[in-house]
Motif scaffolding. Structure first.
Motif, PDB file in Angstrom:
ATOM      1  N   ARG A 280      14.883  -1.070   0.300  1.00 27.04           N
ATOM      2  CA  ARG A 280      15.577  -1.674   1.444  1.00 27.04           C
ATOM      3  C   ARG A 280      14.514  -2.169   2.427  1.00 27.04           C
ATOM      4  NH1 ARG A 280      19.109   3.024   0.475  1.00 27.04           N
ATOM      5  NH2 ARG A 280      17.536   4.215   1.637  1.00 27.04           N
ATOM      6  N   LEU A 281      14.559  -3.450   2.721  1.00 25.29           N
ATOM      7  CA  LEU A 281      13.637  -4.066   3.683  1.00 25.29           C
ATOM      8  C   LEU A 281      14.455  -4.514   4.886  1.00 25.29           C
ATOM      9  CD1 LEU A 281      10.893  -5.202   4.564  1.00 25.29           C
ATOM     10  CD2 LEU A 281      11.401  -7.258   3.224  1.00 25.29           C
ATOM     11  N   SER A 282      14.249  -3.874   6.016  1.00 28.75           N
ATOM     12  CA  SER A 282      15.002  -4.183   7.239  1.00 28.75           C
ATOM     13  C   SER A 282      14.155  -5.057   8.154  1.00 28.75           C
ATOM     14  CB  SER A 282      15.397  -2.894   7.965  1.00 28.75           C
ATOM     15  OG  SER A 282      16.229  -2.095   7.150  1.00 28.75           O
ATOM     16  N   LEU A 283      14.786  -6.074   8.722  1.00 33.17           N
ATOM     17  CA  LEU A 283      14.106  -7.034   9.594  1.00 33.17           C
ATOM     18  C   LEU A 283      14.844  -7.129  10.919  1.00 33.17           C
ATOM     19  CD1 LEU A 283      13.857  -9.972   7.018  1.00 33.17           C
ATOM     20  CD2 LEU A 283      12.098  -8.234   7.439  1.00 33.17           C
ATOM     21  N   THR A 284      14.111  -7.313  11.986  1.00 35.09           N
ATOM     22  CA  THR A 284      14.745  -7.613  13.271  1.00 35.09           C
ATOM     23  C   THR A 284      13.703  -8.196  14.218  1.00 35.09           C
ATOM     24  OG1 THR A 284      16.036  -6.729  15.127  1.00 35.09           O
ATOM     25  CG2 THR A 284      14.356  -5.292  14.204  1.00 35.09           C
ATOM     26  N   GLY A 285      14.182  -9.035  15.124  1.00 37.79           N
ATOM     27  CA  GLY A 285      13.334  -9.528  16.200  1.00 37.79           C
ATOM     28  C   GLY A 285      13.612  -8.786  17.487  1.00 37.79           C
TER      29      GLY A 285
ATOM     30  N   ARG B 297       0.827  -1.209   0.000  1.00 37.18           N
ATOM     31  CA  ARG B 297       0.000   0.000   0.000  1.00 37.18           C
ATOM     32  C   ARG B 297       0.864   1.263   0.000  1.00 37.18           C
ATOM     33  NH1 ARG B 297      -2.106  -0.552   4.809  1.00 37.18           N
ATOM     34  NH2 ARG B 297      -0.586   0.855   5.755  1.00 37.18           N
ATOM     35  N   ASP B 298       1.895   1.276   0.858  1.00 37.50           N
ATOM     36  CA  ASP B 298       2.715   2.475   1.019  1.00 37.50           C
ATOM     37  C   ASP B 298       3.822   2.572  -0.027  1.00 37.50           C
ATOM     38  OD1 ASP B 298       1.129   3.005   3.197  1.00 37.50           O
ATOM     39  OD2 ASP B 298       2.555   2.204   4.654  1.00 37.50           O
ATOM     40  N   ASP B 299       4.218   1.418  -0.590  1.00 35.81           N
ATOM     41  CA  ASP B 299       5.244   1.381  -1.630  1.00 35.81           C
ATOM     42  C   ASP B 299       6.499   2.159  -1.196  1.00 35.81           C
ATOM     43  OD1 ASP B 299       6.011   0.405  -4.133  1.00 35.81           O
ATOM     44  OD2 ASP B 299       5.589   2.318  -5.109  1.00 35.81           O
ATOM     45  N   PRO B 300       7.059   1.830  -0.025  1.00 35.26           N
ATOM     46  CA  PRO B 300       8.159   2.645   0.501  1.00 35.26           C
ATOM     47  C   PRO B 300       9.515   2.214  -0.045  1.00 35.26           C
ATOM     48  CG  PRO B 300       7.642   0.919   2.043  1.00 35.26           C
ATOM     49  CD  PRO B 300       6.706   0.733   0.881  1.00 35.26           C
ATOM     50  N   ARG B 301      10.464   3.120   0.010  1.00 31.56           N
ATOM     51  CA  ARG B 301      11.834   2.740  -0.318  1.00 31.56           C
ATOM     52  C   ARG B 301      12.470   2.007   0.867  1.00 31.56           C
ATOM     53  NH1 ARG B 301      17.118   6.537  -1.539  1.00 31.56           N
ATOM     54  NH2 ARG B 301      18.401   4.893  -2.449  1.00 31.56           N
ATOM     55  N   ASP B 302      12.185   2.474   2.079  1.00 32.02           N
ATOM     56  CA  ASP B 302      12.680   1.826   3.298  1.00 32.02           C
ATOM     57  C   ASP B 302      11.501   1.341   4.120  1.00 32.02           C
ATOM     58  OD1 ASP B 302      15.680   1.995   3.621  1.00 32.02           O
ATOM     59  OD2 ASP B 302      15.248   4.096   3.147  1.00 32.02           O
ATOM     60  N   PHE B 303      11.631   0.134   4.675  1.00 34.43           N
ATOM     61  CA  PHE B 303      10.564  -0.448   5.491  1.00 34.43           C
ATOM     62  C   PHE B 303      11.222  -1.280   6.579  1.00 34.43           C
ATOM     63  CE2 PHE B 303       7.100  -3.293   6.644  1.00 34.43           C
ATOM     64  CZ  PHE B 303       5.951  -2.501   6.499  1.00 34.43           C
ATOM     65  N   LEU B 304      10.847  -1.020   7.842  1.00 35.05           N
ATOM     66  CA  LEU B 304      11.374  -1.780   8.982  1.00 35.05           C
ATOM     67  C   LEU B 304      10.259  -2.640   9.558  1.00 35.05           C
ATOM     68  CD1 LEU B 304      13.437  -2.523  11.182  1.00 35.05           C
ATOM     69  CD2 LEU B 304      12.745  -0.452  12.421  1.00 35.05           C
ATOM     70  N   ALA B 305      10.442  -3.971   9.474  1.00 35.90           N
ATOM     71  CA  ALA B 305       9.488  -4.924  10.050  1.00 35.90           C
ATOM     72  C   ALA B 305      10.109  -5.542  11.297  1.00 35.90           C
ATOM     73  CB  ALA B 305       9.130  -6.001   9.041  1.00 35.90           C
ATOM     74  N   VAL B 306       9.457  -5.360  12.415  1.00 39.38           N
ATOM     75  CA  VAL B 306       9.912  -5.932  13.680  1.00 39.38           C
ATOM     76  C   VAL B 306       8.978  -7.087  14.029  1.00 39.38           C
ATOM     77  CG1 VAL B 306      10.243  -5.526  16.143  1.00 39.38           C
ATOM     78  CG2 VAL B 306      10.867  -3.752  14.483  1.00 39.38           C
ATOM     79  N   ALA B 307       9.508  -8.288  14.119  1.00 35.04           N
ATOM     80  CA  ALA B 307       8.695  -9.456  14.472  1.00 35.04           C
ATOM     81  C   ALA B 307       9.494 -10.349  15.401  1.00 35.04           C
ATOM     82  CB  ALA B 307       8.282 -10.226  13.217  1.00 35.04           C
ATOM     83  N   THR B 308       8.847 -10.826  16.429  1.00 33.82           N
ATOM     84  CA  THR B 308       9.520 -11.639  17.437  1.00 33.82           C
ATOM     85  C   THR B 308      10.177 -12.864  16.818  1.00 33.82           C
ATOM     86  OG1 THR B 308       9.193 -12.667  19.617  1.00 33.82           O
ATOM     87  CG2 THR B 308       7.505 -13.074  17.962  1.00 33.82           C
ATOM     88  N   PRO B 309      11.315 -13.323  17.365  1.00 34.76           N
ATOM     89  CA  PRO B 309      11.957 -14.525  16.833  1.00 34.76           C
ATOM     90  C   PRO B 309      10.971 -15.687  16.738  1.00 34.76           C
ATOM     91  CG  PRO B 309      13.416 -13.471  18.411  1.00 34.76           C
ATOM     92  CD  PRO B 309      12.118 -12.718  18.460  1.00 34.76           C
ATOM     93  N   GLY B 310      11.013 -16.386  15.608  1.00 35.01           N
ATOM     94  CA  GLY B 310      10.122 -17.519  15.397  1.00 35.01           C
ATOM     95  C   GLY B 310       8.817 -17.169  14.715  1.00 35.01           C
ATOM     96  N   ALA B 311       8.586 -15.886  14.440  1.00 28.01           N
ATOM     97  CA  ALA B 311       7.300 -15.481  13.865  1.00 28.01           C
ATOM     98  C   ALA B 311       7.228 -15.705  12.359  1.00 28.01           C
ATOM     99  CB  ALA B 311       7.020 -14.005  14.174  1.00 28.01           C
ATOM    100  N   GLY B 312       8.372 -15.801  11.671  1.00 21.28           N
ATOM    101  CA  GLY B 312       8.362 -16.040  10.234  1.00 21.28           C
ATOM    102  C   GLY B 312       8.795 -14.840   9.408  1.00 21.28           C
ATOM    103  N   LYS B 313       9.864 -14.153   9.834  1.00 20.23           N
ATOM    104  CA  LYS B 313      10.345 -12.980   9.090  1.00 20.23           C
ATOM    105  C   LYS B 313      10.893 -13.373   7.725  1.00 20.23           C
ATOM    106  CE  LYS B 313      13.090 -11.657  12.453  1.00 20.23           C
ATOM    107  NZ  LYS B 313      12.614 -12.489  13.559  1.00 20.23           N
ATOM    108  N   THR B 314      11.515 -14.551   7.624  1.00 23.92           N
ATOM    109  CA  THR B 314      12.090 -14.986   6.343  1.00 23.92           C
ATOM    110  C   THR B 314      10.997 -15.141   5.291  1.00 23.92           C
ATOM    111  OG1 THR B 314      13.874 -16.137   7.494  1.00 23.92           O
ATOM    112  CG2 THR B 314      13.458 -16.774   5.207  1.00 23.92           C
ATOM    113  N   THR B 315       9.917 -15.819   5.638  1.00 26.42           N
ATOM    114  CA  THR B 315       8.812 -16.009   4.704  1.00 26.42           C
ATOM    115  C   THR B 315       8.255 -14.664   4.257  1.00 26.42           C
ATOM    116  OG1 THR B 315       8.202 -18.169   5.573  1.00 26.42           O
ATOM    117  CG2 THR B 315       6.463 -16.916   4.487  1.00 26.42           C
ATOM    118  N   TYR B 316       8.057 -13.761   5.204  1.00 28.57           N
ATOM    119  CA  TYR B 316       7.520 -12.435   4.874  1.00 28.57           C
ATOM    120  C   TYR B 316       8.430 -11.706   3.888  1.00 28.57           C
ATOM    121  CZ  TYR B 316       6.772  -7.454   5.256  1.00 28.57           C
ATOM    122  OH  TYR B 316       6.604  -6.128   4.953  1.00 28.57           O
ATOM    123  N   ALA B 317       9.734 -11.684   4.167  1.00 25.32           N
ATOM    124  CA  ALA B 317      10.666 -10.943   3.320  1.00 25.32           C
ATOM    125  C   ALA B 317      10.731 -11.530   1.917  1.00 25.32           C
ATOM    126  CB  ALA B 317      12.053 -10.944   3.955  1.00 25.32           C
ATOM    127  N   LEU B 318      10.695 -12.850   1.811  1.00 29.25           N
ATOM    128  CA  LEU B 318      10.767 -13.476   0.489  1.00 29.25           C
ATOM    129  C   LEU B 318       9.473 -13.255  -0.294  1.00 29.25           C
ATOM    130  CD1 LEU B 318      12.700 -16.737   1.358  1.00 29.25           C
ATOM    131  CD2 LEU B 318      13.545 -14.747   0.104  1.00 29.25           C
TER     132      LEU B 318
END
Length: 585
Positions: free
Chosen positions: A169-174, A38-59
């Protein structure tokens, strides 16, 4: 490239979705994807607790951008060599080919690949090379565990230089916080209500939410104390009990004494953890355990303990090299009991069958603790629980009690209102502050010691911010009751069983025939310690200051300040706060 390819990846690669989650994407993954598109951003930070499935989301984001022609190339930046391979394997499942063996020396990858998987250190060593590759074609950069971008100034500068030209750039962290004030690249900072610059995420999915959704396991923390004795460099012998009020330096020395491989404490805790693992494996046959050690020498010694205990050689992971990566993968796929690691399995590495852990390291930062516990929380099916064994060290117990809190990274320090350790025992605040000042004046011999002996006892279980159980000897029926909790339980069943175990323990406790042969001042000190520990647990549960809880107790029970309260008055307050802890006002 079809975005539908990402549907072939489970919501929490490499395992199937947890019970109760969506058949394609989990609810949080779909919501975060919707927000991104929806936002179509250049930078996006997704914070998800370990084990939530950040890899699947990013791919899934990557396949969407590739299929739409927004990007033509993908770069994944990960903290470790092992994670590069893990990302490449996951990406291959959705039709994205990443080269995890990309070398800075070669500087190019085959046209067979859509991009590369590299480490933060690799990028920082030659940022100009990675900038050139990023500029060669519109590139999506996935920054896994982005907080590592602030590990050093050279890393942060290198990552900024390399990926400033990226199309996306898609940034991920738990764990979106750091233990220092180094800024994290490509993260937006905003002023909070206190005027502190704090990291701001574009989508956040915390442990409490994931626990509610059945995406992660509830965690039982089993705390063990004990008597420690060590010798300083000056030749002084010091004895102390782990978990009692001490100076910061004495706590550190007692903690290191407990972790000494030649002492009884670590042997007793490893034996207790192995008993717990045996019980868990009755319901989860492939359940595994992980011991997180401070250094290689200790890791080898702990492995020897476990081999003597179980008759099975544990998997030992000592360094971040190809052999270590293979050993982790082999352990993840078999049914062996134990793995011992120094730091390599602290974050990101997927071994979903890990159900029991031993925190046998002196690393005390909230970031490391959260990452370490994150290795045990990935849920595979309904009812799985995690059990983590801890030393009764105030800072560690505080991290455990705050597991469900949402935290952000602050670039400014708030002034400390009170000593972090002394806050556990409000009445000893002034004494501990004075002791700390004295210890800091000791000079270069400070902190050097020789561990002499240690023993262990069970202290309590911490679950859902509440303490359950009381002091019990190692090997006693009381300890066995807590170690023998079934491995498959719903959270409400865990709480009910802990309540029952505690009731049985209290009922079994011997009733004294007459006055205990203990000096009155010692008995009263023990009562005050128990009250302060209960107040601490209740304060963490409710988010109240310790002083406010003590004030509420005085209003409810009457009597003077704690320092002047009688034994009967302290006992009344203990009963009152115990009722509060279980919801009875």
């Amino acid at each position: 490239m079809s975005s539908g390819a990402a549907f072939h990846l489970s919501p929490a690669f490499p395992e199937r979705a947890a019970w109760g989650t969506a058949s394609k994407l989990r609810a949080w993954q779909q919501a975060a994807l919707d927000a991104y598109l929806r936002d179509d951003p250049r930078d996006f930070l997704a914070v998800a607790t370990p084990g939530a499935g950040k890899t699947t989301y990013a791919l899934r984001v990557a396949t969407e951008l590739l299929s739409r022609g927004v990007v033509q190339r993908v770069t994944v930046v990960a903290p470790t060599e092992h994670l590069k391979t893990q990302w490449a394997d996951a990406a291959a499942r959705v039709g994205i080919s990443l080269d995890p063996r990309f070398s800075n020396a070669v500087g190019r990858h085959s046209e067979d690949y859509h991009g590369v998987a590299v480490t933060y250190a690799q990028v920082a060593s030659r940022p100009e090379l990675h900038r050139e590759l990023t500029q060669s074609r519109p590139t999506l950069v996935i920054l896994d565990e982005i907080h590592h971008g602030g590990d050093s100034k050279s890393w942060g500068d290198g990552i900024r230089a390399a990926f400033e030209p990226a199309a996306r750039r898609l940034s991920l962290t738990g764990t979106p916080f750091r233990s220092d004030t180094s800024p994290i690249p490509f993260v937006r900072y905003e002023l909070d209500t206190d005027g502190i610059l704090t990291s701001s995420s574009d989508y956040s999915y915390g442990y409490a939410e994931a626990l509610r959704d059945g995406v992660v396991r509830p965690v039982l923390f089993l705390a063990y104390g004990g008597n420690m004795r060590w010798r300083t460099k000056a030749g002084d012998e010091i004895s102390a009990s782990l978990g009692t009020p001490m100076t910061k330096d004495q706590i550190a020395q007692a903690w290191r004494t407990a972790l000494d491989s030649k002492g009884e404490w670590i042997g007793s805790v490893l034996a207790a953890a192995d008993k717990r693992l045996t019980e868990v494996r009755r319901g989860v046959p492939d359940a595994g355990g992980l011991v997180i050690a401070s250094n290689q020498t200790q890791a080898r010694a702990y492995a020897a303990h476990l081999r003597a205990l179980t008759g099975e050689a544990p998997t030992v992971v000592l360094s971040d090299d190809a052999g270590a990566s293979q050993r982790i993968e082999q352990f993840a796929g078999d049914t062996s009991r134990w793995m011992v690691a120094v730091r390599m399995v602290s974050e990101g590495v997927d071994v979903p069958r890990l159900c029991v852990g031993v925190y046998a390291t002196s690393t005390s930062t909230p970031l490391f603790f959260a990452q370490a516990v994150g290795r045990f929380v990935r849920a595979r099916r309904r009812g799985e629980t995690a059990s983590v064994f801890l030393p009764s060290v105030p800072v560690v117990l505080d991290h455990a009690a705050r597991l469900e809190e949402q935290r952000d990274h602050a670039l400014d320090r708030r002034p400390a209102a009170e000593d972090d350790v002394a806050a556990m025992w409000a009445e000893e605040q002034a004494l501990i502050d004075e002791a700390n000042r004295e210890v800091r004046n000791l000079g270069p011999d400070e902190g050097v010691f020789e561990a002499l002996e240690s023993d262990a006892h069970f202290d309590h279980v911490l679950f859902d911010k509440q303490q359950w159980g009381m002091h019990a000897q190692v090997g006693s029926q009381d300890e066995e009751d807590y170690l023998g909790l079934p491995g498959l339980l719903e959270p409400e069943q865990v709480a009910a069983l802990l309540h029952e175990r505690q009731r049985r323990q209290v009922k079994r406790a011997p009733k004294p025939d007459g006055p205990a042969p203990v000096a009155q001042h010692r008995a009263l000190a023990a009562q005050r310690k128990e009250l302060n520990q209960l107040v601490s647990a209740y304060a963490r549960q409710k988010g109240y200051p310790h002083a406010n809880v003590h004030l509420d107790l005085r209003r409810a029970c009457g009597g003077p300040d704690l320092a002047a309260a009688s034994s009967e008055q302290v006992a009344e307050r203990i009963d009152k706060v115990r009722n509060w802890l279980v919801g009875r006002r």
